[in-house]
Design an enzyme around this catalytic site. Sequence first.
Site, short mmCIF file in Angstrom:
data_model
loop_
_atom_site.label_atom_id
_atom_site.label_comp_id
_atom_site.label_asym_id
_atom_site.label_seq_id
_atom_site.Cartn_x
_atom_site.Cartn_y
_atom_site.Cartn_z
N ALA A 29 0.86 -1.19 0.00
CA ALA A 29 0.00 0.00 0.00
C ALA A 29 0.89 1.24 0.00
CB ALA A 29 -0.95 -0.01 1.18
N LEU A 30 1.80 1.27 -0.96
CA LEU A 30 2.88 2.26 -0.95
C LEU A 30 2.38 3.67 -1.22
CD1 LEU A 30 5.64 0.26 -2.87
CD2 LEU A 30 5.09 0.25 -0.43
N HIS A 34 7.05 5.79 1.36
CA HIS A 34 7.82 4.61 0.96
C HIS A 34 8.79 4.93 -0.18
CE1 HIS A 34 4.10 2.67 2.68
NE2 HIS A 34 5.05 2.03 3.35
N GLN A 58 2.87 -9.40 13.22
CA GLN A 58 2.91 -8.12 13.92
C GLN A 58 1.53 -7.52 14.13
OE1 GLN A 58 5.46 -6.46 10.68
NE2 GLN A 58 4.29 -4.58 11.01
N LYS A 146 8.82 7.87 11.09
CA LYS A 146 7.46 7.92 11.62
C LYS A 146 7.25 6.80 12.63
CE LYS A 146 3.87 6.29 9.43
NZ LYS A 146 3.18 5.41 10.44
N VAL A 173 7.70 11.72 5.96
CA VAL A 173 7.10 12.49 4.86
C VAL A 173 5.67 12.83 5.27
CG1 VAL A 173 6.46 12.49 2.42
CG2 VAL A 173 8.57 11.34 3.18
N ARG A 184 -2.52 3.57 6.56
CA ARG A 184 -3.79 3.53 7.28
C ARG A 184 -4.59 4.83 7.14
NH1 ARG A 184 -0.49 0.12 10.76
NH2 ARG A 184 -1.58 -1.87 11.10
#
Length: 277
Positions: A29-30, A34, A58, A146, A173, A184
């Site tokens: 979901a770049l 990324h 995770q 982040k 970014v 998300r």
Amino acid sequence: MRTVAALRARVREWRAAGRSVALVPTMGALHAGHLALVAAGFARADRVVASVFVNPKQFGPNEDFSRYPRREAEDAAALAGAGCNLLFAPAPEDVYPAGFATGVHVAGLTADLDGAHRPGHFDGVTTVVSKLLNQAQADFAMFGEKDYQQLLTVRRMAADLDIATQIVGVPTVREADGLALSSRNAYLSADERARAALFPKTLIAARDAVRAGTAVEAALAEAEAALRAAGLVPDYVALRDAETLEPVRSLERPARILSAVRLGSTRLIDNLAVETA
């Protein structure tokens, strides 16, 4: 490429030709954040490998594993446009084959903050990242700031396990209104997205207050109140040492203000550097 054998064969070819390699681990979901990691990889290495793997280990039992965005074709196109040399996209059964029984745990750094609110999360991260570092044998691996607690945890793991790959942090970014880019963010409704812009603004205000001499506890309490007033429910708002993540009572060393909030069904994280005067 789908298999570890194919990945390693290509990396061996590059190394035989004298090329250095950077790895960009992702869950897909770049977005532009990324692609900034890819650019940072090219700033240090001759070749860049990006991995796309939504790591089940995770995610907690009540988290968003099943609905996490998966769009391999779009991700591949974005990586190609950024000049990325190789996309490694293994199947779950190749990453965790039958009988898989090993995990990696980093103590201390993972004890609270996201570690407290997402039990087992960092064990899943360090397990899969240790595998990716071993599989790619890259000179550098790029991680966004982040996810600051994750960055420090992976760096600690690599140092403790004598993994030769250098772990490189890349600045966050952000959108024009300051919200940190995240896969998300796509979950947010239009109203939630507008309110989400208050998240970084609140952290900036808290950072500036601490820099100006406001007591840390007071600044953090004011930030929590401001977030709640905007409908952003904080899991935590904390000021921590930038290297150890130990709680900071006064600004004597470089620190980091870190926070996680819940907005509707979406959980967002962010952090800012807080430098000493």
